[in-house]
Scaffold this active site. Structure first.
Site, PDB file in Angstrom:
ATOM      1  N   LYS A  34       0.743  -1.299  -0.054  1.00  0.00           N
ATOM      2  CA  LYS A  34      -0.024   0.030   0.007  1.00  0.00           C
ATOM      3  C   LYS A  34       0.963   1.154  -0.014  1.00  0.00           C
ATOM      4  CE  LYS A  34      -4.414   0.811   0.313  1.00  0.00           C
ATOM      5  NZ  LYS A  34      -5.500  -0.412  -0.044  1.00  0.00           N
TER       6      LYS A  34
ATOM      7  N   GLY B   6     -20.322   6.138   3.158  1.00  0.00           N
ATOM      8  CA  GLY B   6     -19.508   6.391   2.214  1.00  0.00           C
ATOM      9  C   GLY B   6     -20.144   6.482   0.769  1.00  0.00           C
TER      10      GLY B   6
ATOM     11  N   GLY C  67     -17.957   7.484  -2.090  1.00  0.00           N
ATOM     12  CA  GLY C  67     -16.768   7.979  -3.222  1.00  0.00           C
ATOM     13  C   GLY C  67     -17.202   6.780  -4.006  1.00  0.00           C
ATOM     14  N   ASN C  68     -15.978   6.340  -4.880  1.00  0.00           N
ATOM     15  CA  ASN C  68     -16.297   5.167  -5.752  1.00  0.00           C
ATOM     16  C   ASN C  68     -16.990   4.161  -5.454  1.00  0.00           C
ATOM     17  OD1 ASN C  68     -15.829   3.751  -8.255  1.00  0.00           O
ATOM     18  ND2 ASN C  68     -13.895   2.909  -7.444  1.00  0.00           N
TER      19      ASN C  68
ATOM     20  N   GLY D 258     -18.749   3.352  -2.660  1.00  0.00           N
ATOM     21  CA  GLY D 258     -20.257   3.413  -1.886  1.00  0.00           C
ATOM     22  C   GLY D 258     -21.104   3.865  -3.132  1.00  0.00           C
TER      23      GLY D 258
HETATM   24  N1  GLU Z   1      -7.130  -0.149  -3.417  1.00  0.00           N
HETATM   25  C1  GLU Z   1      -7.920  -1.299  -3.677  1.00  0.00           C
HETATM   26  C2  GLU Z   1      -7.859  -2.289  -2.184  1.00  0.00           C
HETATM   27  O1  GLU Z   1      -7.818  -1.814  -1.472  1.00  0.00           O
HETATM   28  C3  GLU Z   1      -7.378  -2.107  -4.980  1.00  0.00           C
HETATM   29  C4  GLU Z   1      -6.015  -2.294  -4.884  1.00  0.00           C
HETATM   30  C5  GLU Z   1      -5.655  -2.869  -6.306  1.00  0.00           C
HETATM   31  O2  GLU Z   1      -6.274  -2.887  -7.169  1.00  0.00           O
HETATM   32  O3  GLU Z   1      -4.370  -3.062  -6.410  1.00  0.00           O
HETATM   33  O4  GLU Z   1      -8.123  -3.362  -2.489  1.00  0.00           O
END
Ligand code: GLU
Length: 415
Positions: A105, A217, A219-220, A222
């Protein structure tokens, strides 16, 4: 209010399955630490000519199963421990869904709501300049997360490609469809979550048609959860909220009209024919399904006893704290855990990588069919283990996921 540290919470979930998997304390200690992390200071020229230094991170938690994968968040309250916790969650999520990927992350402490598009672009490019040696298509592949979108991914892919002087689609996922992105990636997290809810509804005896749903939420994740829930499953979306507050309508909200309203006013609040409510009130509504789809640690020991939902589907990462989790389990409220329920995003990211490696582009139907298969398989494995051993679904999910990572570490000869 109890202060929650996501990384500590996630480590506790890991311990919950150690006994079942006969994990020694030494091995557990290995898995409680990220393998690598990079801290960067990113100078960016702002529109007024001044230079601001932003703090950024990239945490590669564990790559036993393959190159690490996970989003990049832009958020003012970002901390390194939140990113570590989210990177660990990505590790278990990819393992649970049987993807040949590890977990990572990234994040930058910033408030994109107060920045211009030009400032966000310069920050996005500068983040890649600062991390380009650390990431890569067969090393670590970022993606969108909170407050980052396909436009940001396009800038990041372009910057990486300039640095290495070749178009490198595979370095990042969640790109625009016209620039190496996959069909179906935009709403994949929400769509995947609904496949899990659909299966769980059968097991828990809930009729989805007309079922009352509250979504925290907008956003994308929700917003797509509301659209897909209403269009495909005919549920009644009775409440949604965003960072400013929420709205409630007993007979169900008109979701397309609400999206328009949010676009115009910047918030879901003051929507005609609905009553304004707080985020706290939303979490305590008498609904069939509660979908937290925003940030971590929103359902805690302080408010869990007020939750009246029949089950909770974690579309966000880490929305239910460990203490709240135990309390809700004791009360018989099933929780469809994040590593299961929101895996749709990274599954379609993986499918995007496969297409990029082959310079291919699949039709939407093919992507969705593959997503559905993966989500249903993972749900069945989790549900069977949870009901067989009479443990919460989170613990079952961790047992499957951590078991796979341990096996890979053993085969590699690391432990
Ligand atoms: N940000 C998304 C998650 O938390 C997707 C991560 C990704 O596609 O690599 O699962």
């Amino acid at each position: 209010m109890a202060e929650q540290n996501l990384f500590e919470e996630v480590k506790r979930h890991l311990c919950s399955c150690s006994a079942d998997l006969q994990i020694t304390p030494n091995l557990e200690a290995v898995m409680k630490m990220p393998m690598r992390e990079l801290h960067v200071s990113i100078p960016v020229r702002m529109d007024d000519g001044s230079i601001r230094a932003f703090s950024g991170f990239r945490v590669q938690y564990n790559d036993a199963l393959g190159p690490t994968k996970g989003g990049i968040r832009f958020h003012p309250d970002e901390t390194i421990d939140t990113i570590r916790g989210l990177a660990a969650i990505m590790t278990w999520k990819c393992a649970l869904h049987n993807l040949p990927l590890g977990g990572a992350k990234g994040g930058v402490i910033c408030n994109p709501k107060t920045m211009s598009s030009g400032e966000i672009e310069r920050l996005s490019r500068a983040y890649i300049q600062a991390t380009s040696h650390f990431i890569g298509p067969d090393r670590d592949i970022p993606a969108p997360d909170v407050y980052t979108d396909s436009e940001v991914m396009a800038w990041m892919m372009d910057e990486y490609s300039r640095i290495f002087r070749k178009t490198t689609f595979g370095v990042i996922t969640g790109k625009p469809v016209s620039l190496g992105g996959s069909e179906g990636r935009e709403d994949a997290t929400a769509r995947g979550g609904w496949f899990v809810i659909r299966e769980a509804a059968k097991d828990f005896g809930i009729v989805l048609e007309g079922a009352k749903v509250a979504i925290q939420g907008f956003g994308n994740v929700g917003a797509h959860a509301a659209i897909i829930g209403q269009e495909q499953y005919s549920v009644r979306v009775v409440a949604v909220s965003d960072s400013r507050g929420g709205v409630f309508a007993r007979e169900g909200l008109d979701v397309p009209a609400l999206l328009e309203h949010k676009k115009k006013t910047g918030s879901v609040m003051d929507f005609p024919d609905a009553r304004n409510i707080t985020n706290e009130e939303l979490l305590a509504l008498d609904v069939d399904i509660l979908i937290p789809a925003a940030l971590e640690n929103v359902i805690t020991i302080d408010n869990a006893s007020r939750v009246k939902a029949r089950f909770i589907a974690e579309f966000a990462n880490g929305p239910v704290s460990g203490d709240a989790d135990a309390l809700l389990h004791a009360r018989g409220v099933p929780i469809l855990p994040d590593i299961l329920c929101n895996g749709g995003g990274v599954i379609v990211s993986y499918l995007e990588m496969v297409q990029n490696f082959n310079l291919d582009h699949w039709e939407r139907g093919e992507v969705i069919a593959r997503l559905e298969r993966k989500m249903v398989d993972a749900y069945r494995a989790v549900y069977n283990l949870a009901s067989g051993n009479n443990v919460p679904m989170r613990q079952a999910g961790y047992t499957i996921a951590v078991g796979r990572v341990v096996k890979a570490m053993k085969y590699r000869g690391w432990v």
